[in-house]
Scaffold this motif. Structure first.
Motif, mmCIF file in Angstrom:
data_model
loop_
_atom_site.group_PDB
_atom_site.id
_atom_site.type_symbol
_atom_site.label_atom_id
_atom_site.label_comp_id
_atom_site.label_asym_id
_atom_site.label_seq_id
_atom_site.Cartn_x
_atom_site.Cartn_y
_atom_site.Cartn_z
ATOM 1 N N GLY A 163 0.836 -1.209 0.000
ATOM 2 C CA GLY A 163 0.000 0.000 0.000
ATOM 3 C C GLY A 163 0.865 1.251 0.000
ATOM 4 O O GLY A 163 0.570 2.243 -0.660
ATOM 5 N N ARG A 164 1.950 1.201 0.734
ATOM 6 C CA ARG A 164 2.791 2.390 0.897
ATOM 7 C C ARG A 164 3.752 2.602 -0.273
ATOM 8 O O ARG A 164 4.004 3.710 -0.695
ATOM 9 N N PHE A 165 4.326 1.501 -0.767
ATOM 10 C CA PHE A 165 5.424 1.650 -1.745
ATOM 11 C C PHE A 165 5.175 0.959 -3.090
ATOM 12 O O PHE A 165 6.060 0.945 -3.936
ATOM 13 N N GLY A 166 3.993 0.360 -3.264
ATOM 14 C CA GLY A 166 3.756 -0.429 -4.488
ATOM 15 C C GLY A 166 3.308 0.402 -5.678
ATOM 16 O O GLY A 166 3.087 -0.147 -6.762
ATOM 17 N N ASN A 167 3.173 1.719 -5.497
ATOM 18 C CA ASN A 167 2.755 2.601 -6.596
ATOM 19 C C ASN A 167 1.460 2.143 -7.257
ATOM 20 O O ASN A 167 1.261 2.350 -8.460
ATOM 21 N N GLY A 168 0.598 1.460 -6.512
ATOM 22 C CA GLY A 168 -0.674 1.000 -7.063
ATOM 23 C C GLY A 168 -0.512 -0.070 -8.127
ATOM 24 O O GLY A 168 -1.426 -0.338 -8.901
ATOM 25 N N ARG A 169 0.664 -0.683 -8.172
ATOM 26 C CA ARG A 169 1.001 -1.543 -9.298
ATOM 27 C C ARG A 169 1.128 -3.009 -8.896
ATOM 28 O O ARG A 169 1.325 -3.866 -9.735
ATOM 29 N N VAL A 170 1.052 -3.289 -7.598
ATOM 30 C CA VAL A 170 1.299 -4.658 -7.135
ATOM 31 C C VAL A 170 0.008 -5.272 -6.617
ATOM 32 O O VAL A 170 -0.662 -4.709 -5.749
ATOM 33 N N GLN A 171 -0.329 -6.430 -7.163
ATOM 34 C CA GLN A 171 -1.502 -7.164 -6.689
ATOM 35 C C GLN A 171 -1.011 -8.298 -5.788
ATOM 36 O O GLN A 171 -0.107 -9.057 -6.166
ATOM 37 N N LEU A 172 -1.611 -8.395 -4.598
ATOM 38 C CA LEU A 172 -1.189 -9.421 -3.643
ATOM 39 C C LEU A 172 -2.161 -10.598 -3.712
ATOM 40 O O LEU A 172 -3.369 -10.404 -3.659
ATOM 41 N N VAL A 173 -1.603 -11.801 -3.848
ATOM 42 C CA VAL A 173 -2.442 -13.002 -3.987
ATOM 43 C C VAL A 173 -2.031 -13.990 -2.899
ATOM 44 O O VAL A 173 -0.840 -14.259 -2.730
ATOM 45 N N GLN A 174 -3.002 -14.525 -2.151
ATOM 46 C CA GLN A 174 -2.659 -15.537 -1.151
ATOM 47 C C GLN A 174 -2.731 -16.911 -1.805
ATOM 48 O O GLN A 174 -3.747 -17.287 -2.385
ATOM 49 N N GLY A 175 -1.637 -17.658 -1.728
ATOM 50 C CA GLY A 175 -1.629 -18.979 -2.342
ATOM 51 C C GLY A 175 -0.267 -19.620 -2.185
ATOM 52 O O GLY A 175 0.668 -18.994 -1.677
ATOM 53 N N SER A 176 -0.162 -20.868 -2.594
ATOM 54 C CA SER A 176 1.103 -21.585 -2.485
ATOM 55 C C SER A 176 1.835 -21.541 -3.829
ATOM 56 O O SER A 176 1.315 -22.018 -4.844
ATOM 57 N N TRP A 177 2.985 -20.927 -3.819
ATOM 58 C CA TRP A 177 3.814 -20.774 -5.030
ATOM 59 C C TRP A 177 2.957 -20.397 -6.234
ATOM 60 O O TRP A 177 2.199 -19.441 -6.165
ATOM 61 N N LEU A 178 2.976 -21.212 -7.304
ATOM 62 C CA LEU A 178 2.262 -20.786 -8.519
ATOM 63 C C LEU A 178 0.877 -21.418 -8.654
ATOM 64 O O LEU A 178 0.224 -21.261 -9.695
ATOM 65 N N ASP A 179 0.411 -22.101 -7.605
ATOM 66 C CA ASP A 179 -0.854 -22.848 -7.722
ATOM 67 C C ASP A 179 -2.043 -21.991 -8.163
ATOM 68 O O ASP A 179 -2.914 -22.460 -8.887
ATOM 69 N N ALA A 180 -2.098 -20.735 -7.689
ATOM 70 C CA ALA A 180 -3.269 -19.893 -7.982
ATOM 71 C C ALA A 180 -3.142 -19.155 -9.318
ATOM 72 O O ALA A 180 -4.027 -18.395 -9.690
ATOM 73 N N LEU A 181 -2.032 -19.361 -10.019
ATOM 74 C CA LEU A 181 -1.783 -18.568 -11.227
ATOM 75 C C LEU A 181 -2.167 -19.320 -12.502
ATOM 76 O O LEU A 181 -2.023 -20.544 -12.568
ATOM 77 N N ALA A 182 -2.639 -18.565 -13.488
ATOM 78 C CA ALA A 182 -3.064 -19.159 -14.769
ATOM 79 C C ALA A 182 -1.855 -19.646 -15.569
ATOM 80 O O ALA A 182 -0.727 -19.190 -15.353
ATOM 81 N N ASP A 183 -2.108 -20.537 -16.503
ATOM 82 C CA ASP A 183 -1.072 -21.007 -17.424
ATOM 83 C C ASP A 183 -0.595 -19.838 -18.294
ATOM 84 O O ASP A 183 -1.367 -18.945 -18.614
ATOM 85 N N ASP A 184 0.673 -19.885 -18.642
ATOM 86 C CA ASP A 184 1.177 -19.084 -19.754
ATOM 87 C C ASP A 184 0.948 -17.580 -19.604
ATOM 88 O O ASP A 184 0.568 -16.908 -20.563
ATOM 89 N N CYS A 185 1.155 -17.041 -18.376
ATOM 90 C CA CYS A 185 0.865 -15.612 -18.181
ATOM 91 C C CYS A 185 2.096 -14.786 -17.805
ATOM 92 O O CYS A 185 2.063 -13.559 -17.894
#
Ligand code: GLN
Length: 293
Positions: A163-185
């Motif tokens: 919130g303080r230093f991410g310049n509105g550019r960082v999305q925080l995702v709760q999950g284990s390593w890459l499990d929550a992430l889509a293929d090929d992104c």
């Protein structure tokens, strides 16, 4: 004798005497200055310029209590709730790994290789305090940055720093390593994962920090391999994978990257000259040819 100068003098002696690694006058000096800065709100320059400035009885009590914690070995970053990384005063708390200066090399390597990457987002795995993600957000304006963390205590700290230093550019995702992430992104995946073996002799000295951020199975390589293998699914062709690892894990990490078909594999050394950061690129041939699934 309730002046800043007098308190600093006594504190340095106590800190140096309590230092289990052997007296280090420089770190005793820095730590005692940071404690006074934390309690009084004064700049370091003003401590040098006005050592005769007096401390109130409340400030003296607070300083003595904090000094005692430091003498017992608690890291300064947890005592003050703050640690600088990439020149940013990050908030820190228990349950979160304290960012190390060496990890700035990971950020430098990421920035140095941006221009060679395909389109796509940057994913930081195991963000902890959010240090790497916010450092990247300070420097990169044209890519989405996703910071992944699975532990709730760390998520709270990361949220504050993002919130303080991410310049509105960082999305925080709760999950284990890459499990929550889509293929090929992803165009880049970057991580300082846990990499110590569960019997590493340094662990007792690190007992204030969360084991989950430090230890990765018997060899220390388990999470590194999980990330390398999952990058083959989530990374786009040409994706850069950048990993911090232990100073004796360079060979093992390079060989894992090779096994999973990464190309242009290299290792960078840390400030002490040890192999610390390795990276490689997913092949730019058609993704279907290189998947591990
Ligand atoms: N480099 C840290 C240390 O040895 C460990 C951090 C990690 O496991 N990622 O203190």
């Amino acid at each position: 004798m309730n002046t800043i100068g007098h308190w600093l003098e006594q504190a340095r002696l106590l800190l140096a005497a309590s230092d289990k690694q052997g007296a280090d006058p420089e770190s005793a000096r820095l730590d005692s200055d940071l404690l006074v800065q934390h309690v009084t709100g004064k700049s370091r320059a003003s401590l040098f310029a006005f050592p005769e400035a007096t401390l109130t009885p409340e400030q003296l009590d607070a300083l003595d209590a904090l000094l005692q914690r430091r003498c017992l070995g608690e890291p300064l970053a947890y005592i003050t709730g703050q640690r600088e990384f990439w020149s940013l005063p990050l908030q820190l708390g228990e349950g979160v790994l304290i960012p190390r200066p060496d990890t700035e090399i990971l950020v430098e390597q990421a920035l140095a290789r941006l221009s060679t990457l395909p389109a796509g987002g940057i994913i930081e795995l195991g963000t902890g305090s959010g240090a790497i993600a916010v450092a990247l957000a300070q420097e990169i304006s044209d890519r989405a940055i996703i910071a992944v963390e699975c532990h709730t205590a760390a998520i709270k700290v990361a949220q504050g720093n993002i919130g303080r230093f991410g310049n509105g550019r960082v999305q925080l995702v709760q999950g284990s390593w890459l499990d929550a992430l889509a293929d090929d992104c992803a165009a880049m995946i970057i991580s300082n994962p846990p990499y110590l073996a569960n019997n590493d002799p340094h662990l007792p000295a690190l007992h204030y920090e969360p084991l989950s951020a430090l230890v990765s199975g018997q060899s220390g390589l388990e999470d590194l391999e999980t990330i390398i293998s999952a990058t083959c699914r989530v990374g786009r062709p040409g994706c850069l994978l950048l990993l911090e690892h232990g100073n004796e894990q360079g060979d093992a990490v390079r060989s894992l990257l090779g096994q999973y078909n990464f190309k242009h594999i290299q290792t960078e050394r840390d400030l002490a000259g040890h192999e610390r950061v390795s990276f490689g690129f997913l092949t730019t041939e058609l993704a279907g040819d290189t998947r591990q699934e």
